[in-house]
Enzyme design. Structure first.
Site, PDB file in Angstrom:
ATOM      1  N   ARG A 181      -8.931   1.302   8.847  1.00  0.00           N
ATOM      2  CA  ARG A 181      -8.576  -0.092   9.118  1.00  0.00           C
ATOM      3  C   ARG A 181      -9.689  -0.813   9.860  1.00  0.00           C
ATOM      4  NH1 ARG A 181      -2.638   0.725   9.084  1.00  0.00           N
ATOM      5  NH2 ARG A 181      -1.576  -1.247   8.797  1.00  0.00           N
ATOM      6  N   ARG A 234      11.197  -6.306   4.637  1.00  0.00           N
ATOM      7  CA  ARG A 234      11.030  -4.839   4.543  1.00  0.00           C
ATOM      8  C   ARG A 234      12.092  -4.136   5.387  1.00  0.00           C
ATOM      9  NH1 ARG A 234       5.240  -2.280   5.270  1.00  0.00           N
ATOM     10  NH2 ARG A 234       5.183  -3.535   7.167  1.00  0.00           N
ATOM     11  N   LYS A 276       0.827  -1.215   0.000  1.00  0.00           N
ATOM     12  CA  LYS A 276       0.000   0.000   0.000  1.00  0.00           C
ATOM     13  C   LYS A 276       0.856   1.257   0.000  1.00  0.00           C
ATOM     14  CE  LYS A 276      -1.984  -1.015   3.909  1.00  0.00           C
ATOM     15  NZ  LYS A 276      -1.328  -2.320   4.167  1.00  0.00           N
ATOM     16  N   ARG A 293      -0.473  -9.431  13.351  1.00  0.00           N
ATOM     17  CA  ARG A 293      -0.966  -8.346  12.491  1.00  0.00           C
ATOM     18  C   ARG A 293      -1.844  -8.897  11.361  1.00  0.00           C
ATOM     19  NH1 ARG A 293       4.007  -5.053  10.663  1.00  0.00           N
ATOM     20  NH2 ARG A 293       2.446  -3.642   9.818  1.00  0.00           N
ATOM     21  N   ARG A 316      11.520  -2.764  10.983  1.00  0.00           N
ATOM     22  CA  ARG A 316      10.584  -2.140  11.928  1.00  0.00           C
ATOM     23  C   ARG A 316      10.315  -3.092  13.093  1.00  0.00           C
ATOM     24  NH1 ARG A 316       5.692  -0.042   8.176  1.00  0.00           N
ATOM     25  NH2 ARG A 316       4.505  -0.990   9.877  1.00  0.00           N
TER      26      ARG A 316
END
Ligand code: ADP
Ligand code: AMP
Length: 217
Positions: free
Chosen positions: A92, A131, A17, A175, A164
């Site tokens: 969300r 990531r 996204k 998540r 992260r």
């Protein structure tokens, strides 16, 4: 281009996204608004909002709607949002989407497109564990798919790239569960409004972007 477009990016955490929102924002000259980025900026600056958000984020949970809605509505009320915006990571939950609708309604306004970046769970784990985000400007890379020019160094600002806290393997599963339970229902929500567009998010970054541009134009 001077088109006023209000776009929502939907999709699992790690679907791409943010990557796509940034490309859209650059192409159409509209602000890219990421509630996750706003929370991370607050964490970095040690604000009370940041401390509260961090306690949820590190557990892989959503920050409560009340807090999240407030920061989002403050942000979209700013002058630069008059020309439209691309929302990344908001809404969300259904209640978040309903508040956004209500606020836009008051202004006789509405969301133009909700774009679902569709990526199956199997690919998500690899996207998130690979990531790397810049500690300074928040730019995002992937150790295999979207590499920076120099390993561990941000192309945009030269600062360090890190994993992260909420991309650690023990948090990623939580998540994804939270996504399926609380966020995925938004796909039907926007489908019923007739503004849902789905793109295959497993393609290369540029191919996903071309698919999105086709939808927007
Ligand atoms: P989100 O904002 O949905 O959480 P990101 O845009 O941060 O997701 O993307 C998650 C990870 O996947 C990042 O490491 C990013 O560089 C990488 N990525 C994004 N789009 C693609 C793609 N089309 N193919 C492969 N990797 C991608
Ligand atoms: P993101 O950068 O979009 O992956 O968001 C990182 C984290 O910030 C999420 O896992 C949530 O804890 C929190 N967050 C971001 N946006 C929202 C939102 N709209 N509602 C609730 N929590 C959010």
């Amino acid at each position: 281009m001077g088109i006023c477009m209000k776009i929502i990016m939907l999709g699992a955490p790690g679907a791409g996204k943010g990557t796509q929102a940034k490309l859209i924002a650059d192409k159409y000259g509209i602000p890219h608004i990421s509630t996750g980025d706003i929370f991370r900026a607050n964490i970095k600056n040690g604000t009370a909002l940041g401390m509260e958000a961090k306690s949820y984020m590190d557990q892989g949970l959503l920050v409560p709607d009340e807090l999240t809605v407030k920061i989002l509505l403050d942000r979209v009320a700013q002058e630069d949002c008059k020309k439209g915006y691309v929302l990344d990571g908001f809404p969300r939950t259904i209640p978040q989407a309903e508040v956004l609708d209500k606020e836009l309604d008051k202004l006789h306004d509405q969301i133009d497109h909700a774009i679902d970046v569709d990526v199956p769970d199997e690919n998500i784990i690899k996207r998130m564990s690979g990531r790397r985000a810049c500690v300074s400007c928040g730019a995002t890379y992937h150790i295999e798919y979207i590499k920076p020019q120099r390993e561990g160094v941000c192309d945009e600002c030269g600062q360090e790239l890190v994993l992260r806290d909420d991309d650690r393997p023990e948090t990623v599963g939580r998540r994804l569960d939270v996504y399926h339970e609380q966020t995925q229902p938004l796909i039907d929500f926007y489908g019923q409004k007739g503004i849902l567009k789905t793109v295959d998010g497993t393609q290369d970054m540029q191919d996903v972007f071309h698919a999105i541009v086709k939808i927007l134009e």
